[in-house]
Design a protein around this motif. Structure first.
Motif, PDB file in Angstrom:
ATOM      1  N   UNK A   1      87.760  36.830  37.583  1.00 51.05           N
ATOM      2  CA  UNK A   1      87.374  36.085  38.776  1.00 51.05           C
ATOM      3  C   UNK A   1      86.014  36.551  39.285  1.00 51.05           C
ATOM      4  N   UNK A   2      85.808  37.855  39.352  1.00 52.69           N
ATOM      5  CA  UNK A   2      84.531  38.390  39.830  1.00 52.69           C
ATOM      6  C   UNK A   2      83.402  37.993  38.886  1.00 52.69           C
ATOM      7  N   UNK A   3      83.638  38.126  37.594  1.00 57.36           N
ATOM      8  CA  UNK A   3      82.607  37.779  36.626  1.00 57.36           C
ATOM      9  C   UNK A   3      82.240  36.292  36.719  1.00 57.36           C
ATOM     10  N   UNK A   4      83.236  35.437  36.780  1.00 56.47           N
ATOM     11  CA  UNK A   4      82.970  33.999  36.881  1.00 56.47           C
ATOM     12  C   UNK A   4      82.299  33.639  38.203  1.00 56.47           C
ATOM     13  N   UNK A   5      82.715  34.293  39.269  1.00 58.36           N
ATOM     14  CA  UNK A   5      82.082  34.053  40.568  1.00 58.36           C
ATOM     15  C   UNK A   5      80.607  34.445  40.513  1.00 58.36           C
TER      16      UNK A   5
ATOM     17  N   UNK B   1      82.532  25.629  34.975  1.00 59.89           N
ATOM     18  CA  UNK B   1      83.585  24.609  34.945  1.00 59.89           C
ATOM     19  C   UNK B   1      84.957  25.281  34.946  1.00 59.89           C
ATOM     20  N   UNK B   2      85.101  26.324  34.144  1.00 58.22           N
ATOM     21  CA  UNK B   2      86.377  27.050  34.098  1.00 58.22           C
ATOM     22  C   UNK B   2      86.721  27.624  35.464  1.00 58.22           C
ATOM     23  N   UNK B   3      85.713  28.150  36.155  1.00 59.33           N
ATOM     24  CA  UNK B   3      85.926  28.726  37.482  1.00 59.33           C
ATOM     25  C   UNK B   3      86.320  27.644  38.478  1.00 59.33           C
ATOM     26  N   UNK B   4      85.630  26.518  38.446  1.00 57.95           N
ATOM     27  CA  UNK B   4      85.931  25.421  39.363  1.00 57.95           C
ATOM     28  C   UNK B   4      87.338  24.870  39.140  1.00 57.95           C
ATOM     29  N   UNK B   5      87.778  24.855  37.894  1.00 59.71           N
ATOM     30  CA  UNK B   5      89.107  24.339  37.555  1.00 59.71           C
ATOM     31  C   UNK B   5      90.186  25.404  37.683  1.00 59.71           C
ATOM     32  N   UNK B   6      89.765  26.637  38.056  1.00 59.91           N
ATOM     33  CA  UNK B   6      90.699  27.743  38.250  1.00 59.91           C
ATOM     34  C   UNK B   6      91.436  28.107  36.960  1.00 59.91           C
TER      35      UNK B   6
ATOM     36  N   UNK C   1      92.984  31.667  36.375  1.00 61.86           N
ATOM     37  CA  UNK C   1      94.274  31.964  37.018  1.00 61.86           C
ATOM     38  C   UNK C   1      95.439  31.374  36.207  1.00 61.86           C
ATOM     39  N   UNK C   2      95.170  30.327  35.462  1.00 59.47           N
ATOM     40  CA  UNK C   2      96.223  29.671  34.700  1.00 59.47           C
ATOM     41  C   UNK C   2      96.634  30.446  33.453  1.00 59.47           C
ATOM     42  N   UNK C   3      95.835  31.413  33.067  1.00 60.43           N
ATOM     43  CA  UNK C   3      96.160  32.149  31.841  1.00 60.43           C
ATOM     44  C   UNK C   3      96.919  33.445  32.123  1.00 60.43           C
ATOM     45  N   UNK C   4      97.487  33.567  33.294  1.00 66.23           N
ATOM     46  CA  UNK C   4      98.183  34.795  33.680  1.00 66.23           C
ATOM     47  C   UNK C   4      99.290  35.162  32.688  1.00 66.23           C
ATOM     48  N   UNK C   5     100.051  34.188  32.238  1.00 66.59           N
ATOM     49  CA  UNK C   5     101.116  34.472  31.268  1.00 66.59           C
ATOM     50  C   UNK C   5     100.573  35.030  29.969  1.00 66.59           C
ATOM     51  N   UNK C   6      99.487  34.470  29.505  1.00 69.59           N
ATOM     52  CA  UNK C   6      98.858  34.959  28.281  1.00 69.59           C
ATOM     53  C   UNK C   6      98.339  36.376  28.483  1.00 69.59           C
ATOM     54  N   UNK C   7      97.761  36.645  29.646  1.00 69.37           N
ATOM     55  CA  UNK C   7      97.255  37.987  29.943  1.00 69.37           C
ATOM     56  C   UNK C   7      98.409  38.992  29.922  1.00 69.37           C
ATOM     57  N   UNK C   8      99.538  38.625  30.515  1.00 73.42           N
ATOM     58  CA  UNK C   8     100.693  39.537  30.524  1.00 73.42           C
ATOM     59  C   UNK C   8     101.172  39.825  29.105  1.00 73.42           C
ATOM     60  N   UNK C   9     101.268  38.784  28.287  1.00 68.61           N
ATOM     61  CA  UNK C   9     101.711  38.985  26.903  1.00 68.61           C
ATOM     62  C   UNK C   9     100.722  39.855  26.127  1.00 68.61           C
ATOM     63  N   UNK C  10      99.453  39.614  26.322  1.00 64.08           N
ATOM     64  CA  UNK C  10      98.426  40.400  25.650  1.00 64.08           C
ATOM     65  C   UNK C  10      98.491  41.867  26.100  1.00 64.08           C
ATOM     66  N   UNK C  11      98.673  42.087  27.395  1.00 68.01           N
ATOM     67  CA  UNK C  11      98.792  43.455  27.911  1.00 68.01           C
ATOM     68  C   UNK C  11      99.996  44.165  27.312  1.00 68.01           C
ATOM     69  N   UNK C  12     101.102  43.444  27.153  1.00 69.93           N
ATOM     70  CA  UNK C  12     102.292  44.035  26.537  1.00 69.93           C
ATOM     71  C   UNK C  12     102.037  44.380  25.070  1.00 69.93           C
ATOM     72  N   UNK C  13     101.416  43.451  24.338  1.00 69.32           N
ATOM     73  CA  UNK C  13     101.135  43.677  22.920  1.00 69.32           C
ATOM     74  C   UNK C  13     100.184  44.848  22.714  1.00 69.32           C
ATOM     75  N   UNK C  14      99.202  44.986  23.584  1.00 65.40           N
ATOM     76  CA  UNK C  14      98.234  46.075  23.456  1.00 65.40           C
ATOM     77  C   UNK C  14      98.717  47.377  24.087  1.00 65.40           C
ATOM     78  N   UNK C  15      99.918  47.327  24.640  1.00 61.66           N
ATOM     79  CA  UNK C  15     100.528  48.500  25.274  1.00 61.66           C
ATOM     80  C   UNK C  15      99.664  49.063  26.404  1.00 61.66           C
ATOM     81  N   UNK C  16      99.018  48.158  27.130  1.00 57.08           N
ATOM     82  CA  UNK C  16      98.156  48.557  28.233  1.00 57.08           C
ATOM     83  C   UNK C  16      98.931  49.314  29.312  1.00 57.08           C
ATOM     84  N   UNK C  17     100.160  48.902  29.656  1.00 53.85           N
ATOM     85  CA  UNK C  17     100.886  49.655  30.687  1.00 53.85           C
ATOM     86  C   UNK C  17     101.125  51.114  30.289  1.00 53.85           C
TER      87      UNK C  17
END
Length: 193
Positions: free
Chosen positions: A55-59, A12-17, A20-36
């Motif tokens: 995307x690959x996992x859900x597909x 359902x999450x994949x069908x509703x895309x 892709x909608x959590x991109x902002x959260x992913x960016x904030x999380x990456x910044x907090x975890x100092x991934x860059x």
């Protein structure tokens, strides 16, 4: 909770895309975890990589049932995961197919191991110089299921092509990208196969 609940939720999450909608959260999380800083990637690249992984996992979850029903399957391997990318690799390239054929010259070569694994499970195995070879192979062979190993860019291109052909597929992400000395998990591949 039963596994079927999580699979349905993922579908359902994949069908509703939603991934892709959590991109902002992913960016904030990456910044907090100092991934860059740790990974040497900028936030946009990290965000794209994480979105692509999800995307690959859900597909894979979405297509798993259809894929399991298939019987005539192909495995597409990236030539860039060969142990050697020079004359030490004895693989022969056939431009007509287009695919390399592993000569099994290095027992510790990741491609050699993957070819053996795929063939032992009944797959036709192709070692490709790129995803653009897939349409040519599929035109000549009536596969009803495919597995591909590639970087995110190649997987995206293949996914769109396979979607248009309504061909169920499973994908394995490279764990080390590049145009040479790439890596993937044999364990993940075995689970997918």
């Amino acid at each position: 909770m039963p596994q079927a609940f999580y699979e349905t939720l993922a579908k359902i999450a994949y069908q509703k895309n939603l991934h892709r909608r959590i991109a902002g959260t992913v960016r904030r999380l990456a910044e907090e975890l100092k991934v860059p800083e740790i990974g040497g990637l900028n936030i946009a690249d990290v965000s794209t990589l994480i979105e692509d992984l999800i995307d690959v996992h859900l597909h894979n979850i979405q297509e798993r049932e259809r894929f399991q029903e298939s019987r005539n399957r192909a495995l597409f391997l990236p030539h860039c995961a060969r142990k050697y990318m020079d004359s030490r690799c004895q693989a022969r390239f056939d431009a007509e197919i287009p695919s390399y054929y592993c000569a099994r010259c290095s027992p510790d070569c990741l491609i050699n191991k993957a070819v053996t694994l795929g063939q032992n499970k009944g797959y036709d195995v192709y070692i490709l110089p790129g995803g653009t070879c897939i349409p040519q192979i599929l035109e000549r062979n009536p596969y009803d299921g495919v597995v591909g190993i590639a970087c995110s860019q190649e997987l995206k291109q293949a996914k769109e092509f396979l979607k248009n052909k309504d061909l169920p597929a499973q994908a394995v992400f490279l764990t080390k990208n590049g145009c040479a000395e790439t890596k993937f998990s044999l364990q993940t591949l075995e689970e997918i196969l």
